[in-house]
Design an enzyme around this catalytic site. Sequence first.
Site, short mmCIF file in Angstrom:
data_model
loop_
_atom_site.label_atom_id
_atom_site.label_comp_id
_atom_site.label_asym_id
_atom_site.label_seq_id
_atom_site.Cartn_x
_atom_site.Cartn_y
_atom_site.Cartn_z
N LYS A 178 -1.61 -5.43 0.46
CA LYS A 178 -1.53 -4.12 -0.18
C LYS A 178 -2.92 -3.77 -0.69
CE LYS A 178 0.62 -1.43 -3.79
NZ LYS A 178 1.66 -1.33 -4.82
N LYS A 219 0.23 -2.35 3.73
CA LYS A 219 0.32 -1.06 3.06
C LYS A 219 -1.06 -0.61 2.61
CE LYS A 219 2.25 0.95 -1.03
NZ LYS A 219 2.92 0.74 -2.28
C1 PBG Z 1 3.42 0.24 -7.26
C2 PBG Z 1 3.71 0.88 -5.97
C3 PBG Z 1 2.91 1.89 -5.42
C4 PBG Z 1 3.51 2.28 -4.23
C5 PBG Z 1 4.66 1.51 -4.06
N1 PBG Z 1 4.77 0.62 -5.15
C6 PBG Z 1 1.70 2.55 -5.94
C7 PBG Z 1 0.61 1.78 -6.52
O1 PBG Z 1 0.38 0.61 -6.22
O2 PBG Z 1 -0.08 2.39 -7.35
C8 PBG Z 1 2.96 3.36 -3.34
C9 PBG Z 1 3.85 3.98 -2.35
C10 PBG Z 1 3.36 5.23 -1.76
O3 PBG Z 1 2.23 5.69 -1.99
O4 PBG Z 1 4.14 5.82 -0.99
N2 PBG Z 1 3.91 -0.97 -7.55
#
Ligand code: PBG
Length: 325
Positions: A195, A248
């Site tokens: 991520k 991601k």
């Molecule tokens: C946070 C989380 C995020 C997303 C999913 N879980 C955002 C972040 O890390 O700030 C993002 C999903 C998206 O942008 O569609 N735990």
Amino acid sequence: MLIRRPRRNRKTAVIRGLAEETTVLTKDLIFPLFLIEGENMKEEVASMPGIYRYSLDLLLGEIEACLKLGLNTFAVFPSLPESKKDHMATESYKENSLYLNALHKIKSSFPEVCIMTDVAMDPYSSDGHDGIYENEEILNDETLEVLGKMALAQAQAGADILGPSDMMDGRVQFMREILDKNNFKDVGIMSYTAKYASAFYGPFRDALDSAPKAGDKKTYQMNPANKREALIEAELDYIEGADFLMVKPALAYLDVISLLENNFDLPIAAYNVSGEYAMVKAAGQKGWLDAEQTMLEVLLSIRRAGAKIILTYFAKEFAQLQQSK
Ligand code: PBG
């Protein structure tokens, strides 16, 4: 004389169909859903046209409609008022909380549904971080304790697959041990393995009002410059017991998806995130591109790169399109 004419395999739609290497199926998609407090509430997320925050009563209706389209897996995210957030994200494991109640209700209303959860502190944290934030630092091992409680509470509420999105070191093993000790050995873990600290999450943070109050997420989310480091994260998640590995965002990280697919035998998932959705929708609204064709190409490219599963805000629209064919 031209012996090799690749265009022969593109001659008709039928022949192109025979030669087609990749297909996207509704069953490969996971639909993220945003839950809010209240009743009879349905609010569109301003930066995500066509995506709504629902109160539980209406969320159930939305799930029912999706099930009829063959869409069975949902990643549910809670949007909490500031008053429910605190430093330690205690609302994340409180009995009868909005989120845990909703999981329970969804599962009892539709036993065939597969519910994926989000395990991270940010929706519940007054600091807007995925871990405990103290003196401008994120405390890794202390955060694991909170994530463990959250994971157990979600499993107890009926979750099928837990989705640790927090990027703390050691979280998968920590959660796995707690789940197993409490007899939830069949609850799966789809780890947000690679991520990245990405600007593409902007619209999601609008949807949940969950942007960090101070600092950024770069000490825990990965540096977009790095690819080999994804192999380290993947190896750890594999060893620690993850059932699925996720990359991601998706579109700007197709090379990372392909790398994990080539090196690991677990199913690979990719999260086609909020900013990727917003770009297509915004350009479509302006008439700058054909949003439907672009959606199909986006999903296809993520599959082609090697993701078996795609979390996407396009899931329902895609399923509707498939059904109308
Ligand atoms: C946070 C989380 C995020 C997303 C999913 N879980 C955002 C972040 O890390 O700030 C993002 C999903 C998206 O942008 O569609 N735990």
